[in-house]
Design a protein around this motif. Structure first.
Motif, PDB file in Angstrom:
ATOM      1  N   LYS A  72       3.028   3.973   6.244  1.00 19.28           N
ATOM      2  CA  LYS A  72       1.635   3.732   5.869  1.00 19.28           C
ATOM      3  C   LYS A  72       1.555   2.855   4.615  1.00 19.28           C
ATOM      4  O   LYS A  72       0.782   1.905   4.555  1.00 19.28           O
ATOM      5  N   GLU A  73       2.380   3.176   3.626  1.00 23.88           N
ATOM      6  CA  GLU A  73       2.412   2.397   2.385  1.00 23.88           C
ATOM      7  C   GLU A  73       2.821   0.947   2.671  1.00 23.88           C
ATOM      8  O   GLU A  73       2.221   0.007   2.147  1.00 23.88           O
ATOM      9  N   PHE A  74       3.821   0.763   3.506  1.00 24.85           N
ATOM     10  CA  PHE A  74       4.281  -0.577   3.873  1.00 24.85           C
ATOM     11  C   PHE A  74       3.174  -1.354   4.581  1.00 24.85           C
ATOM     12  O   PHE A  74       2.861  -2.487   4.213  1.00 24.85           O
ATOM     13  N   LEU A  75       2.573  -0.765   5.590  1.00 24.12           N
ATOM     14  CA  LEU A  75       1.538  -1.470   6.364  1.00 24.12           C
ATOM     15  C   LEU A  75       0.335  -1.813   5.496  1.00 24.12           C
ATOM     16  O   LEU A  75      -0.273  -2.867   5.680  1.00 24.12           O
ATOM     17  N   SER A  76       0.010  -0.957   4.548  1.00 26.70           N
ATOM     18  CA  SER A  76      -1.116  -1.223   3.644  1.00 26.70           C
ATOM     19  C   SER A  76      -0.857  -2.415   2.729  1.00 26.70           C
ATOM     20  O   SER A  76      -1.789  -3.019   2.204  1.00 26.70           O
ATOM     21  N   SER A  77       0.412  -2.760   2.534  1.00 24.70           N
ATOM     22  CA  SER A  77       0.774  -3.832   1.600  1.00 24.70           C
ATOM     23  C   SER A  77       0.785  -5.214   2.249  1.00 24.70           C
ATOM     24  O   SER A  77       1.046  -6.201   1.567  1.00 24.70           O
ATOM     25  N   LEU A  78       0.530  -5.311   3.533  1.00 27.73           N
ATOM     26  CA  LEU A  78       0.799  -6.545   4.261  1.00 27.73           C
ATOM     27  C   LEU A  78      -0.256  -7.634   4.169  1.00 27.73           C
ATOM     28  O   LEU A  78      -0.077  -8.693   4.744  1.00 27.73           O
ATOM     29  N   SER A  79      -1.335  -7.416   3.443  1.00 24.83           N
ATOM     30  CA  SER A  79      -2.308  -8.497   3.318  1.00 24.83           C
ATOM     31  C   SER A  79      -1.690  -9.627   2.509  1.00 24.83           C
ATOM     32  O   SER A  79      -0.938  -9.403   1.573  1.00 24.83           O
ATOM     33  N   GLY A  80      -1.963 -10.814   2.913  1.00 26.43           N
ATOM     34  CA  GLY A  80      -1.379 -11.956   2.206  1.00 26.43           C
ATOM     35  C   GLY A  80      -0.131 -12.452   2.894  1.00 26.43           C
ATOM     36  O   GLY A  80      -0.204 -13.015   3.972  1.00 26.43           O
ATOM     37  N   HIS A  81       1.004 -12.220   2.280  1.00 25.68           N
ATOM     38  CA  HIS A  81       2.272 -12.744   2.791  1.00 25.68           C
ATOM     39  C   HIS A  81       3.126 -11.633   3.375  1.00 25.68           C
ATOM     40  O   HIS A  81       3.644 -10.810   2.625  1.00 25.68           O
ATOM     41  N   PRO A  82       3.308 -11.614   4.688  1.00 22.00           N
ATOM     42  CA  PRO A  82       4.207 -10.610   5.258  1.00 22.00           C
ATOM     43  C   PRO A  82       5.653 -10.914   4.853  1.00 22.00           C
ATOM     44  O   PRO A  82       5.993 -12.053   4.536  1.00 22.00           O
ATOM     45  N   PRO A  83       6.500  -9.911   4.851  1.00 22.70           N
ATOM     46  CA  PRO A  83       7.887 -10.120   4.435  1.00 22.70           C
ATOM     47  C   PRO A  83       8.679 -10.916   5.473  1.00 22.70           C
ATOM     48  O   PRO A  83       8.289 -11.016   6.635  1.00 22.70           O
ATOM     49  N   LEU A  84       9.797 -11.479   5.026  1.00 24.79           N
ATOM     50  CA  LEU A  84      10.698 -12.185   5.943  1.00 24.79           C
ATOM     51  C   LEU A  84      11.311 -11.233   6.944  1.00 24.79           C
ATOM     52  O   LEU A  84      11.626 -11.613   8.066  1.00 24.79           O
ATOM     53  N   GLU A 113       6.475   3.590  15.292  1.00 19.13           N
ATOM     54  CA  GLU A 113       5.034   3.394  15.103  1.00 19.13           C
ATOM     55  C   GLU A 113       4.755   2.203  14.186  1.00 19.13           C
ATOM     56  O   GLU A 113       3.802   1.453  14.431  1.00 19.13           O
ATOM     57  N   VAL A 114       5.563   2.032  13.169  1.00 20.61           N
ATOM     58  CA  VAL A 114       5.405   0.871  12.280  1.00 20.61           C
ATOM     59  C   VAL A 114       5.596  -0.413  13.083  1.00 20.61           C
ATOM     60  O   VAL A 114       4.787  -1.340  13.009  1.00 20.61           O
ATOM     61  N   GLN A 115       6.661  -0.477  13.879  1.00 18.25           N
ATOM     62  CA  GLN A 115       6.922  -1.660  14.718  1.00 18.25           C
ATOM     63  C   GLN A 115       5.770  -1.914  15.672  1.00 18.25           C
ATOM     64  O   GLN A 115       5.336  -3.053  15.840  1.00 18.25           O
ATOM     65  N   SER A 116       5.257  -0.868  16.274  1.00 17.72           N
ATOM     66  CA  SER A 116       4.135  -1.009  17.203  1.00 17.72           C
ATOM     67  C   SER A 116       2.890  -1.557  16.506  1.00 17.72           C
ATOM     68  O   SER A 116       2.198  -2.426  17.049  1.00 17.72           O
ATOM     69  N   ARG A 117       2.611  -1.094  15.308  1.00 18.83           N
ATOM     70  CA  ARG A 117       1.439  -1.574  14.569  1.00 18.83           C
ATOM     71  C   ARG A 117       1.612  -3.021  14.112  1.00 18.83           C
ATOM     72  O   ARG A 117       0.644  -3.779  14.087  1.00 18.83           O
ATOM     73  N   LEU A 118       2.839  -3.388  13.758  1.00 17.85           N
ATOM     74  CA  LEU A 118       3.096  -4.795  13.426  1.00 17.85           C
ATOM     75  C   LEU A 118       2.805  -5.680  14.629  1.00 17.85           C
ATOM     76  O   LEU A 118       2.141  -6.714  14.517  1.00 17.85           O
ATOM     77  N   ALA A 177      11.780  -6.645   7.665  1.00 15.11           N
ATOM     78  CA  ALA A 177      11.550  -5.269   7.230  1.00 15.11           C
ATOM     79  C   ALA A 177      12.728  -4.408   7.674  1.00 15.11           C
ATOM     80  O   ALA A 177      13.172  -4.497   8.819  1.00 15.11           O
ATOM     81  N   ILE A 178      13.221  -3.610   6.757  1.00 16.13           N
ATOM     82  CA  ILE A 178      14.254  -2.627   7.067  1.00 16.13           C
ATOM     83  C   ILE A 178      13.524  -1.294   7.147  1.00 16.13           C
ATOM     84  O   ILE A 178      12.917  -0.856   6.154  1.00 16.13           O
ATOM     85  N   VAL A 179      13.555  -0.669   8.313  1.00 14.10           N
ATOM     86  CA  VAL A 179      12.694   0.477   8.574  1.00 14.10           C
ATOM     87  C   VAL A 179      13.518   1.641   9.116  1.00 14.10           C
ATOM     88  O   VAL A 179      14.193   1.500  10.145  1.00 14.10           O
ATOM     89  N   ASP A 180      13.439   2.781   8.442  1.00 12.05           N
ATOM     90  CA  ASP A 180      14.075   3.990   8.945  1.00 12.05           C
ATOM     91  C   ASP A 180      13.295   4.453  10.181  1.00 12.05           C
ATOM     92  O   ASP A 180      12.062   4.442  10.194  1.00 12.05           O
ATOM     93  N   LEU A 181      14.023   4.841  11.221  1.00 12.09           N
ATOM     94  CA  LEU A 181      13.360   5.270  12.456  1.00 12.09           C
ATOM     95  C   LEU A 181      12.576   6.557  12.290  1.00 12.09           C
ATOM     96  O   LEU A 181      11.488   6.695  12.832  1.00 12.09           O
ATOM     97  N   TYR A 182      13.140   7.501  11.573  1.00 15.29           N
ATOM     98  CA  TYR A 182      12.543   8.841  11.506  1.00 15.29           C
ATOM     99  C   TYR A 182      12.121   9.159  10.083  1.00 15.29           C
ATOM    100  O   TYR A 182      12.934   9.515   9.243  1.00 15.29           O
ATOM    101  N   MET A 183      10.820   8.997   9.839  1.00 16.64           N
ATOM    102  CA  MET A 183      10.230   9.300   8.540  1.00 16.64           C
ATOM    103  C   MET A 183       9.028  10.207   8.767  1.00 16.64           C
ATOM    104  O   MET A 183       8.423  10.175   9.846  1.00 16.64           O
TER     105      MET A 183
END
Length: 121
Positions: free
Chosen positions: A29-41, A56-61, A43-49
């Motif tokens: 949630k914190e990561f997705l909220s930060s994405l306005s402007g310039h998305p990162p090159l 879910e993060v990948q799906s929302r991206l 993302a390293i994402v833990d599967l189970y948080m």
């Protein structure tokens, strides 16, 4: 992003030493909220948080049409995860513990496959 502080600190240090600009997030949630402007090159994402999973993060991206290459990390030894990760559109899956070289290779591959350069893009 990883919910475990020691993992975030280790990843951040390693990537800064490799000349990446890094932002660390404790949750999807914190990561997705930060994405306005310039998305990162990449993302390293833990599967189970807690909260949003890596999937879910990948799906929302994808739903937001944000083309951020994802490298998933996990402590799970589930043999079916590689197929699931690729179906979700991620570039790679690294199982903890992984080496610095494995991580950097996965990031370079993810960024390169997205047609971006790893510095200053």
């Amino acid at each position: 992003m990883d919910d475990e502080l020691p993992v975030r600190v280790m990843l951040g240090r390693l990537l800064r030493l490799a000349d990446y600009r890094v932002r660390e997030y404790a949750s999807g949630k914190e990561f997705l909220s930060s994405l306005s402007g310039h998305p990162p090159l990449c993302a390293i994402v833990d599967l189970y948080m807690p909260g949003l999973s890596g999937f879910e993060v990948q799906s929302r991206l994808s739903a937001a049409n944000l083309k951020v290459p994802v490298v998933f990390i996990t402590g799970s030894d589930d043999a079916t995860l590689e197929r699931t990760v690729r179906t979700a559109g991620a570039r790679n899956l690294l199982r903890k513990p992984f080496s610095s070289d494995e991580l950097l290779e996965a990031i370079h591959g993810a960024i390169g496959s997205a047609g971006r350069t790893w510095m200053g893009d």
